[in-house]
Write a protein that holds these residues in place. Structure first.
Motif, PDB file in Angstrom:
ATOM      1  N   MET A  19     -14.788  22.070 -26.852  1.00 36.60           N
ATOM      2  CA  MET A  19     -14.996  21.999 -25.421  1.00 36.60           C
ATOM      3  C   MET A  19     -14.498  23.278 -24.760  1.00 36.60           C
ATOM      4  O   MET A  19     -13.695  23.251 -23.846  1.00 36.60           O
ATOM      5  CB  MET A  19     -14.309  20.785 -24.853  1.00 36.60           C
ATOM      6  CG  MET A  19     -14.985  19.493 -25.291  1.00 36.60           C
ATOM      7  SD  MET A  19     -14.273  18.859 -26.773  1.00 36.60           S
ATOM      8  CE  MET A  19     -15.088  17.339 -26.980  1.00 36.60           C
ATOM      9  N   THR A  27     -11.066  12.266 -20.139  1.00 34.10           N
ATOM     10  CA  THR A  27     -11.917  11.747 -21.213  1.00 34.10           C
ATOM     11  C   THR A  27     -11.199  11.783 -22.560  1.00 34.10           C
ATOM     12  O   THR A  27     -11.339  10.850 -23.366  1.00 34.10           O
ATOM     13  CB  THR A  27     -13.232  12.540 -21.291  1.00 34.10           C
ATOM     14  OG1 THR A  27     -12.943  13.937 -21.463  1.00 34.10           O
ATOM     15  CG2 THR A  27     -14.053  12.366 -20.035  1.00 34.10           C
ATOM     16  N   THR A  28     -10.421  12.836 -22.825  1.00 37.39           N
ATOM     17  CA  THR A  28      -9.687  12.913 -24.090  1.00 37.39           C
ATOM     18  C   THR A  28      -8.641  11.812 -24.177  1.00 37.39           C
ATOM     19  O   THR A  28      -8.487  11.159 -25.218  1.00 37.39           O
ATOM     20  CB  THR A  28      -9.006  14.288 -24.238  1.00 37.39           C
ATOM     21  OG1 THR A  28      -9.993  15.315 -24.155  1.00 37.39           O
ATOM     22  CG2 THR A  28      -8.281  14.406 -25.565  1.00 37.39           C
ATOM     23  N   THR A  68     -12.595  21.268 -14.326  1.00 35.12           N
ATOM     24  CA  THR A  68     -13.238  20.785 -15.552  1.00 35.12           C
ATOM     25  C   THR A  68     -12.200  20.303 -16.561  1.00 35.12           C
ATOM     26  O   THR A  68     -12.435  19.336 -17.296  1.00 35.12           O
ATOM     27  CB  THR A  68     -14.097  21.884 -16.192  1.00 35.12           C
ATOM     28  OG1 THR A  68     -13.278  23.036 -16.482  1.00 35.12           O
ATOM     29  CG2 THR A  68     -15.220  22.304 -15.274  1.00 35.12           C
ATOM     30  N   GLN A  69     -11.024  20.948 -16.598  1.00 40.41           N
ATOM     31  CA  GLN A  69      -9.996  20.520 -17.539  1.00 40.41           C
ATOM     32  C   GLN A  69      -9.365  19.194 -17.125  1.00 40.41           C
ATOM     33  O   GLN A  69      -8.921  18.420 -17.985  1.00 40.41           O
ATOM     34  CB  GLN A  69      -8.930  21.599 -17.690  1.00 40.41           C
ATOM     35  CG  GLN A  69      -9.403  22.841 -18.417  1.00 40.41           C
ATOM     36  CD  GLN A  69      -9.928  22.546 -19.809  1.00 40.41           C
ATOM     37  OE1 GLN A  69      -9.554  21.561 -20.443  1.00 40.41           O
ATOM     38  NE2 GLN A  69     -10.820  23.392 -20.298  1.00 40.41           N
ATOM     39  N   TYR A 125      -2.798  14.522 -23.117  1.00 42.24           N
ATOM     40  CA  TYR A 125      -4.056  14.344 -23.837  1.00 42.24           C
ATOM     41  C   TYR A 125      -3.990  13.284 -24.937  1.00 42.24           C
ATOM     42  O   TYR A 125      -5.029  12.867 -25.435  1.00 42.24           O
ATOM     43  CB  TYR A 125      -4.498  15.671 -24.464  1.00 42.24           C
ATOM     44  CG  TYR A 125      -4.844  16.736 -23.455  1.00 42.24           C
ATOM     45  CD1 TYR A 125      -6.079  16.747 -22.820  1.00 42.24           C
ATOM     46  CD2 TYR A 125      -3.926  17.712 -23.097  1.00 42.24           C
ATOM     47  CE1 TYR A 125      -6.391  17.705 -21.876  1.00 42.24           C
ATOM     48  CE2 TYR A 125      -4.228  18.679 -22.156  1.00 42.24           C
ATOM     49  CZ  TYR A 125      -5.460  18.674 -21.544  1.00 42.24           C
ATOM     50  OH  TYR A 125      -5.762  19.612 -20.605  1.00 42.24           O
ATOM     51  N   PHE A 173     -11.726  16.837 -18.585  1.00 46.94           N
ATOM     52  CA  PHE A 173     -11.560  16.777 -20.033  1.00 46.94           C
ATOM     53  C   PHE A 173     -10.294  16.030 -20.413  1.00 46.94           C
ATOM     54  O   PHE A 173     -10.265  15.279 -21.398  1.00 46.94           O
ATOM     55  CB  PHE A 173     -11.532  18.196 -20.609  1.00 46.94           C
ATOM     56  CG  PHE A 173     -11.332  18.242 -22.094  1.00 46.94           C
ATOM     57  CD1 PHE A 173     -12.290  17.719 -22.947  1.00 46.94           C
ATOM     58  CD2 PHE A 173     -10.187  18.792 -22.642  1.00 46.94           C
ATOM     59  CE1 PHE A 173     -12.115  17.752 -24.317  1.00 46.94           C
ATOM     60  CE2 PHE A 173      -9.994  18.827 -24.010  1.00 46.94           C
ATOM     61  CZ  PHE A 173     -10.964  18.307 -24.852  1.00 46.94           C
TER      62      PHE A 173
END
Length: 564
Positions: free
Chosen positions: A1, A282-283, A275-276, A137, A279
């Motif tokens: 990603m 979702t992670t 965007t992070q 994360y 991410f």
């Protein structure tokens, strides 16, 4: 990603008052051919690397710890530098060289020095913040799995420095029209990690998990992972020297230079941060789904299957999309700097149509042959056919996202060529909010074993929204998007796609009925279905007179022995 990455080599191909002589699909094909071959080699060895890691680590707790920790360096790099390279550095260097070649060379030196110092600071901070990254994360990781993930995160953070230097070196080479080395260097990284995974397989006895992994096995995985990235970085230096670049540390920025970088970078950093955040959500949800799946006895349905499906999904885009975008960005920047917006529009149209000739059939094959692809690649070692089928379910959903994802990424580069990093940030807010909303809905509404499939579906919806919004804004900025030509091309490609889908599905059904689900039927269906379906696609595309298909076939045949 992650985001993408002689003295006269850096000069513009033509003066500002005169458009470059090569354009359109044929010009992009010539610019991108070596890159595409290099990217293909990189991605194929990358999939061999992924397959060996899956065989060695499985798709469960150990793999989740390794993959989550090994994603952290790329997150930090993207967050603090990666977006700036794409959106800021390449256009600024191109414009500095057009202003004056000597000034441009010194400007490169200043930017490179600033990047090296920044990377050293980032790497040190990331090593110290390893536990925080795993908290963010790692979802529900605890006990031995969390301890191992934190250790890996601290060790793998060293890659940030090498990753950044490699990417910055690649950006400089791209502005000098030297595209081959940045595309080929990752092959060396992949080979090192392939050897590392193979050695791990040979040394491991029985199933290894976070509680039973030895210090020697940890050292092997860490040393191979970090060493591969270091080798990838060093491999670029001969090409840099060959292009005439010599690094002499200097920080004598002229008045206004840092301000210009800062004004562009602040919006890029905002975009990457947004965007992070998406991410991270979702992670974390994918890792949490993996923990729930193991507790409920559903097997491995967490981050690693999602991660591996994403790697497969990115292959067609990386081979053709990244190659085309890398060749386009300096060219679009030159056209935009000279005020030739019509040529920027033509660059975008040609790039999108050329990408689509490969990405559309790739999406069709992924959707139909996802099970065969994942069984052949991953059902080995500690990974079963059932584990591979989980990856296949996610891959089918990612296939839906492939076309809008590629279009959206290309549109972002158009904004960057216009030195506009603010608009992509606002678009990114909408994309990320859509992605997060869909991921949360998937986690709360879907069965545990379908959560990661739903998260992939949310990604597809978000990328489609980004492509639609980007198109609408650029249509006003460029006074049109060559929409009629793009629509006609897509319509022709859609007609040519159906014979491929029908043939691939028939091959899948026959192989499955005759041999059952497994490696033998997977190999047969994958080989016959993709080859036969691909041939039918080319035939029908030629019958439909798709211009880009003809250009590609002509280029290939000209390079065959005896064809001049």
């Amino acid at each position: 990603m992650t985001t993408d990455m002689g003295a006269g080599a850096g000069t513009a191909e033509a003066p500002p008052s005169e458009p470059p002589k090569s354009g359109g699909a044929s010009g992009l094909l010539r610019s991108g051919a070596i890159m595409a071959i290099g990217t293909l080699a990189s991605r194929l060895t990358g999939f061999l690397r992924t397959a060996l890691l899956v065989a060695a680590l499985g798709t469960g707790a150990l793999a989740d710890a390794y993959n989550t920790a090994n994603t952290v360096p790329f997150i930090v790099y993207d967050l603090l530098l990666g977006g700036i390279l794409t959106a800021v550095v390449v256009p600024l260097i191109v414009r500095a060289r057009e202003r004056d070649e000597t000034y441009g060379a010194r400007y490169e030196q200043r930017l490179f020095t600033l990047a090296v110092l920044g990377l050293a600071v980032m790497t040190t901070a990331a090593v110290m913040l390893g536990p925080l990254f795993i908290t963010i994360y790692g979802g529900g990781m605890e006990g031995a799995q969390r301890d191992l993930a934190v250790l890996f995160a601290r060790l793998f953070a060293v890659q940030i420095f090498f990753l950044g230097v490699s990417a910055f070196s690649g950006a400089i080479l791209n502005t000098r029209k030297r595209f081959a080395a940045p595309m080929w260097a990752p092959v060396l990284n992949n080979i090192v990690i392939c050897c590392t995974a193979a050695a791990f397989l040979l040394l491991a006895t029985g199933k290894v998990d976070p509680a039973s992994i030895s210090d020697g096995q940890v050292a092997l995985l860490a040393g191979g992972t970090i060493g591969g990235m270091a080798l990838q970085t060093l491999a670029l230096w001969p090409s840099l020297r060959g292009s005439g670049f010599r690094w002499r540390p200097r920080l004598d920025f002229r008045k206004g230079e840092l301000g210009q970088i800062g004004r562009m970078a602040v919006w890029t950093l905002s975009y990457v941060l947004i965007t992070q955040v998406g991410f991270a959500v979702t992670t974390r949800l994918a890792n949490a789904a993996g923990v729930l799946g193991r507790e409920e006895g559903l097997g491995d349905v967490g981050y690693t299957p999602y991660f591996n499906a994403y790697q497969l999904f990115q292959l067609p885009y990386a081979i053709i999309g990244v190659s085309v975008i890398t060749a386009l960005l300096p060219r679009m920047s030159e056209h935009a700097a000279a005020g030739r917006m019509g040529e920027v529009r033509e660059d975008f149209s040609s790039g999108l149509r050329l990408c689509s000739t490969v990405i559309l059939p790739a999406a069709g094959l992924m959707g139909v042959l996802a099970s065969e692809i994942t069984v052949v690649l991953f059902a080995h070692g500690q990974t079963t056919v059932a584990n591979a089928q989980v990856i296949a379910d996610v891959l089918r959903m990612f296939a839906v996202a492939l076309v809008p994802f590629a279009a959206y990424q290309l549109m972002l580069r158009v904004f960057y060529s216009l030195q506009d990093t603010r608009t992509p940030t606002f678009i990114g807010v909408g994309v990320v909010l859509t992605n997060i909303a869909m991921a949360l809905l998937s986690y709360n509404l879907l069965p545990t074993d379908k959560i990661i499939v739903g998260i992939a579906g949310g990604f597809a919806v978000a990328q489609t929204a980004g492509a639609i919004l980007g198109w609408a804004i650029l249509r006003r900025r460029l006074n049109g998007m060559d929409g009629r030509r793009v629509f006609v091309s897509y319509l022709k490609l859609a007609v040519a796609l159906w014979p491929l889908i029908g043939f691939a599905y028939a091959t899948h059904a026959i192989a499955d009925a005759a041999l059952g689900a497994g490696l033998a039927s997977g190999l047969l269906a994958l080989a016959v279905g993709s080859a036969g379906g691909g041939l039918l696609y080319l035939v029908f595309a030629r019958m439909m007179r798709v211009e880009e298909i003809g250009s590609m076939l002509s280029m290939v045949t000209r390079r065959l022995p005896g064809r001049g």
